[in-house]
Design a protein around this motif. Sequence first.
Motif, PDB file in Angstrom:
ATOM      1  N   GLU A  40       3.913   2.236   4.544  1.00  0.00           N
ATOM      2  CA  GLU A  40       3.570   1.025   3.107  1.00  0.00           C
ATOM      3  C   GLU A  40       4.024   0.004   3.317  1.00  0.00           C
ATOM      4  O   GLU A  40       5.099  -0.886   3.696  1.00  0.00           O
ATOM      5  N   CYS A  41       2.617  -0.256   4.136  1.00  0.00           N
ATOM      6  CA  CYS A  41       1.812  -1.200   4.482  1.00  0.00           C
ATOM      7  C   CYS A  41       2.425  -2.573   3.040  1.00  0.00           C
ATOM      8  O   CYS A  41       2.173  -2.889   2.755  1.00  0.00           O
TER       9      CYS A  41
ATOM     10  N   CYS B  17       0.988  -1.081  -0.238  1.00  0.00           N
ATOM     11  CA  CYS B  17      -0.133   0.120  -0.051  1.00  0.00           C
ATOM     12  C   CYS B  17       1.031   1.526   0.638  1.00  0.00           C
ATOM     13  O   CYS B  17       1.916   1.454   1.039  1.00  0.00           O
TER      14      CYS B  17
ATOM     15  N   TYR C  20      -6.731  -5.099  -3.682  1.00  0.00           N
ATOM     16  CA  TYR C  20      -6.438  -3.910  -2.280  1.00  0.00           C
ATOM     17  C   TYR C  20      -8.450  -3.120  -2.467  1.00  0.00           C
ATOM     18  O   TYR C  20      -8.375  -3.059  -3.689  1.00  0.00           O
TER      19      TYR C  20
ATOM     20  N   CYS D 106       0.488   5.629   2.613  1.00  0.00           N
ATOM     21  CA  CYS D 106       0.424   6.737   3.640  1.00  0.00           C
ATOM     22  C   CYS D 106       1.833   5.551   4.173  1.00  0.00           C
ATOM     23  O   CYS D 106       2.688   5.109   3.477  1.00  0.00           O
TER      24      CYS D 106
ATOM     25  N   CYS E 149      -3.363   0.184   9.318  1.00  0.00           N
ATOM     26  CA  CYS E 149      -5.018   0.906   9.877  1.00  0.00           C
ATOM     27  C   CYS E 149      -6.567  -0.264   9.717  1.00  0.00           C
ATOM     28  O   CYS E 149      -7.402   1.108  10.080  1.00  0.00           O
TER      29      CYS E 149
HETATM   30  S1  SF4 Z   1      -1.565   2.117   7.423  1.00  0.00           S
HETATM   31 FE1  SF4 Z   1      -3.120   1.764   5.837  1.00  0.00          FE
HETATM   32  S2  SF4 Z   1      -3.170   3.251   4.943  1.00  0.00           S
HETATM   33 FE2  SF4 Z   1      -1.030   3.717   5.861  1.00  0.00          FE
HETATM   34  S3  SF4 Z   1       0.256   1.819   3.691  1.00  0.00           S
HETATM   35 FE3  SF4 Z   1      -1.118   0.670   5.809  1.00  0.00          FE
HETATM   36  S4  SF4 Z   1      -2.912   0.137   4.233  1.00  0.00           S
HETATM   37 FE4  SF4 Z   1      -1.914   2.133   3.684  1.00  0.00          FE
END
Ligand code: SF4
Length: 381
Positions: free
Chosen positions: A69-70, A63, A90, A66, A80
């Motif tokens: 970068e999960c 991801c 996703y 933000c 999140c």
């Molecule tokens: S915290 Fe949520 S928005 Fe941020 S990189 Fe991880 S999955 Fe994406």
Amino acid sequence: MRRRSFIASVAGCMFCSGLTPRCLGGEAHAQDAIDFVLPEGEKRISLVPALHYEKLEDKRLICRLCPRECRVADQERGYCGVRENRDGDYFTLVHSRVCAVHVDPIEKKPLFHFLPGTTALSLATAGCNMECRFCQNWQISQFRPEQVDSTEATPEGVLRAARHHRAQSIAYTYSEPTVFYEYMLDVARHTSRQGVGNVVISNGYISEAPLLELAPHLAAYKVDLKAFTEKFYREQCSAHLDPVLHTLKVLKRIGLWTEIVVLIIPTLNDDPASNRDMFKWIAGELGPDVPVHLSRFHPTYKIQNIPRTPVSTLERLHAIAQEEGLHYVYLGNVTGHKAESTYCPSCGHRVIERFGYIVNRVDLKQGCCIKCGESIPGIWS
Ligand code: SF4
């Protein structure tokens, strides 16, 4: 997922045909603790394709929304808790699933140089990409969408509700708007075309590409700068400082109206030296005209053992911020303090008189001080 207590917010009916008294009476949300029981068959999530991610091997993905970068495996969620990998694709689970809504004075956001005296239709979904130990809205920010009550609110419904309540803007707030990015983007696109201002009340933890995509539809951004040390961000927020500073620099570069809030917590981030460094950085990198709100801490969530911030501490930091050249420094959560008002930096005239969230007087003419003609930066009409 185990059952746990949560605090319900929400107004179930507001986006169908206008708000009812139940929706808008009293405080915004989060009043009564009840046991969480997911009614059988009830869906508290939506499933809408997510933006800003890349596919990896073995149905994994990364991801890019933000700075976290999960990396998310199939059937898993990011940090999140509101974005889920299903078979390598996703999805956001909270598009149009609003769990808190209210009509607030814009001063409550706080935005002080943005349409003073108007209201903002304020909304949130579950989820956050930080875990601040002093979160004031932890009842929705630290829970998954299945754990909070919510209602469907389409972009069209949000626009209808804003008009019905004569709200001049829509505020994405309470939890962290970055994590409901796709919804925010759709609402902002739809409503900004109709002349409604869109403002983001955020921790600033967003990657540059999604921010640049969203910004053309926005009128203002408020960033919580939680402190000016990496240690504080790491220990108190499970996050990092530099990405937030980068967001502030991007906002400056693209010219989006920005205000900053710093919650001053005794012993944790109230030392004059690091705050002086912060004010210096703001004045140098963003300019002296960025409004900075120094807000009073009240014990909450995981920090119950630290008392409220002494007003004298806030006043000391206020003086330091002015010494470092900042023109518009405010104190928050100190109702009735003279530093709630806006003063002309040229002649000292009180150009906007406030008491709490109430605007008593605006002495501006076309954005200029009525006494000396000095231009006061902001969005005034
Ligand atoms: S915290 Fe949520 S928005 Fe941020 S990189 Fe991880 S999955 Fe994406």
